[in-house]
Enzyme design. Structure first.
Site, PDB file in Angstrom:
ATOM      1  N   HIS A   1      38.373  39.619  39.945  1.00 10.90           N
ATOM      2  CA  HIS A   1      39.186  40.627  39.240  1.00 10.90           C
ATOM      3  C   HIS A   1      39.269  41.891  40.047  1.00 10.90           C
ATOM      4  O   HIS A   1      38.606  42.088  40.994  1.00 10.90           O
ATOM      5  CB  HIS A   1      38.626  40.897  37.836  1.00 10.90           C
ATOM      6  CG  HIS A   1      37.269  41.501  37.820  1.00 10.90           C
ATOM      7  ND1 HIS A   1      37.069  42.853  37.728  1.00 10.90           N
ATOM      8  CD2 HIS A   1      36.034  40.943  37.868  1.00 10.90           C
ATOM      9  CE1 HIS A   1      35.766  43.088  37.713  1.00 10.90           C
ATOM     10  NE2 HIS A   1      35.128  41.960  37.805  1.00 10.90           N
TER      11      HIS A   1
ATOM     12  N   SER B   1      33.002  38.407  39.656  1.00 13.31           N
ATOM     13  CA  SER B   1      32.939  39.768  40.153  1.00 13.31           C
ATOM     14  C   SER B   1      32.296  39.803  41.542  1.00 13.31           C
ATOM     15  O   SER B   1      32.803  39.184  42.468  1.00 13.31           O
ATOM     16  CB  SER B   1      32.188  40.635  39.137  1.00 13.31           C
ATOM     17  OG  SER B   1      32.356  41.994  39.413  1.00 13.31           O
TER      18      SER B   1
END
Length: 174
Positions: free
Chosen positions: A174, A149
């Site tokens: 992501h 992340s």
């Protein structure tokens, strides 16, 4: 029932460890007498690392003896920074302070940011990203575990050609 001798031994060990572990100077261990001539020699032990945050002996230039410094402060002096937790305001403020100080001391010297983070706050991560782009020193980033992340975003914010993902590290975007 625990015998009283156990408690006495435990108390003695705790006292010994507390003295030996937190003393930055060598401690005399015991007086050893040799079989030849009956001379007594004082054996000295090497300084022991204090318990808790890892510490290293460090002698400030010009000082006569070394003191114990926690390893992260010692590495920060060498421009090596660790991001080893979730990204939040507190850790980012500390890293930004180290980066700004290092850049003001030696603007052209590279900094090394080791990332092992599951991600975290977007605002905090962008603060770190902006600081990395603002300072004159190039920032070399290296993933030493997981960069997920916002951690992967910070990993990618390193200087071009200086973003290192070792073979056993993991990056999740992501």
């Amino acid at each position: 029932d625990t015998p009283p001798l156990f408690f006495g031994l435990l108390a003695s060990m705790q006292a010994l460890l507390s003295v030996a572990a937190f003393s930055p100077s060598p401690l005399p261990l015991r007086s050893a007498s040799s079989g030849c001539g009956g001379r007594a020699a004082l054996r000295r032990a090497a300084p022991r690392m204090p318990i808790g945050v890892p510490k290293v002996a460090y002698r400030v230039p010009g000082a006569s003896r070394a003191d114990w410094v926690d390893i992260y402060n010692r590495l920060n002096r060498e421009r090596i920074i660790f991001l080893g937790q979730e990204i939040d305001d507190e850790i980012v403020n500390q890293i930004v302070a180290v980066m700004l100080f290092g850049d003001s001391e030696e603007p052209g010297k590279p900094m090394y940011l080791y990332v092992n983070s599951p991600g975290g706050s977007v605002i905090s991560g962008l603060t770190l990203y902006d600081t990395m782009q603002l300072i004159q020193s190039e920032v070399v980033t290296c993933n030493i575990g997981l960069a997920a992340s916002m951690g992967s975003f910070i990993l990618g914010a390193g200087a071009p050609g200086k973003r290192l993902p070792p073979p056993h590290s993991r990056v999740m975007i992501h």
